[in-house]
Design an enzyme around this catalytic site. Sequence first.
Site, PDB file in Angstrom:
ATOM      1  N   SER A  27       0.642  -1.244   0.372  1.00  0.00           N
ATOM      2  CA  SER A  27       0.263   0.372   0.673  1.00  0.00           C
ATOM      3  C   SER A  27       0.449   1.131   0.122  1.00  0.00           C
ATOM      4  O   SER A  27       2.156   1.356   0.837  1.00  0.00           O
ATOM      5  CB  SER A  27      -0.924  -0.113   1.094  1.00  0.00           C
ATOM      6  OG  SER A  27      -1.474   1.089   1.202  1.00  0.00           O
ATOM      7  N   TYR A  37      -2.473  -0.470   9.781  1.00  0.00           N
ATOM      8  CA  TYR A  37      -2.339  -0.773   8.749  1.00  0.00           C
ATOM      9  C   TYR A  37      -0.808  -0.693   8.200  1.00  0.00           C
ATOM     10  O   TYR A  37      -0.736  -1.408   7.179  1.00  0.00           O
ATOM     11  CB  TYR A  37      -3.595  -0.082   8.114  1.00  0.00           C
ATOM     12  CG  TYR A  37      -2.956  -0.955   6.827  1.00  0.00           C
ATOM     13  CD1 TYR A  37      -3.984  -2.040   6.046  1.00  0.00           C
ATOM     14  CD2 TYR A  37      -3.394   0.558   5.278  1.00  0.00           C
ATOM     15  CE1 TYR A  37      -4.210  -2.075   4.785  1.00  0.00           C
ATOM     16  CE2 TYR A  37      -3.529  -0.109   3.940  1.00  0.00           C
ATOM     17  CZ  TYR A  37      -4.067  -1.481   3.581  1.00  0.00           C
ATOM     18  OH  TYR A  37      -4.114  -1.818   2.405  1.00  0.00           O
TER      19      TYR A  37
END
Length: 261
Positions: free
Chosen positions: A148, A161
Site C-alpha cells: 500500500s 495498517y
Amino acid sequence: MTRLTSRTALVTGGSRGIGRAIAERLAADGALVAVHYGSDDTAAKDAVAAIEAAGGQAFAVRATFGTDGAIEQLAGAVAAELHRCTGSDRLDILVNNAAVSESDGGIEAETPAAFDRLFAINVRTPFFLIQRLLRQMGAGGRIVNIGSAVTRIALPGELGYAMTKAALATLGRNLANEVGPRGITVNTVNPGPTRTDRTAFLFDQPQAAAMVSAGQAIERIGLPSDIAAVVAFLAGDDAGWITANTIDATGGSYLGPKTLG
C-alpha cells in the site's frame, strides 16, 4: 493473450475489488486461477463465472484467514483442485492480496486485539502461506505481495495498517534473496487511491474525487485494472529479472506541488 498459458495462480482475496481484477487479468492472460475468498460465496461464484464467461479458467477456494488451520485448509484445497485440473499440484504464481484495513484511529485508539488481528491476517498469513506453498513452486515461480502507498504517505488513522504493509515489503525483499537461487522472484506492488466496490461511496462523490485526483501526478482515481496490469507483468516471463522490488503503482500519489506558484 496467452502469455501465461499453462501457468497456475492463486490470488488471495480474489473475489472482490483489486483481487478480483488481478484474478481476471491473470486468467485472461492464460493462467488457471484459484480465487480465494473468506466468506462471500456469491462474490466468489460471480468472479469465477466472469472469468469463465471471458474464456478463462478458474475455481474458488474458501478459507477464513486469521483462524486456526486456514492456511493448511487453503493449501490443501488448491493442491487438490490443481491436481484435478492439470494432473499436478504445481503452483506458478502466488498473489498475496487479502488484507484487512479497518481504520485504527491512530496510536491512541488502537487496541491489542485489533492490532493482533491486523498482523495475523496481513503479515502472519502471507508469511506462512508462502512457506507452505513454496514446496509446490519451481523455477520461474512468481510471488507478488500487494502492499500500500500508506507505507510512503502518512494518512490519519492508518498507522497499524501501514505497519503491516511495511512488514510485507520487508518480507518480499528478504525472501527474494532466499528463493532467488531457485529461480523464484518476489515483488511488492503498492496501490494508491483505487475505486473498488468498497471505496465507491467516497470516490463517487465529485468533491472527494476531485480532491484526491488533484493530489495525483496522473489526475484520476486508480482502477483495479491498473493494479492488475502491474501484477500481470510481474507474473510473466518479461519480469524474470525483476525481484526484491517495491513498485509504486499509484499514478504518482502525493508527489508534491505541481507548480512553484
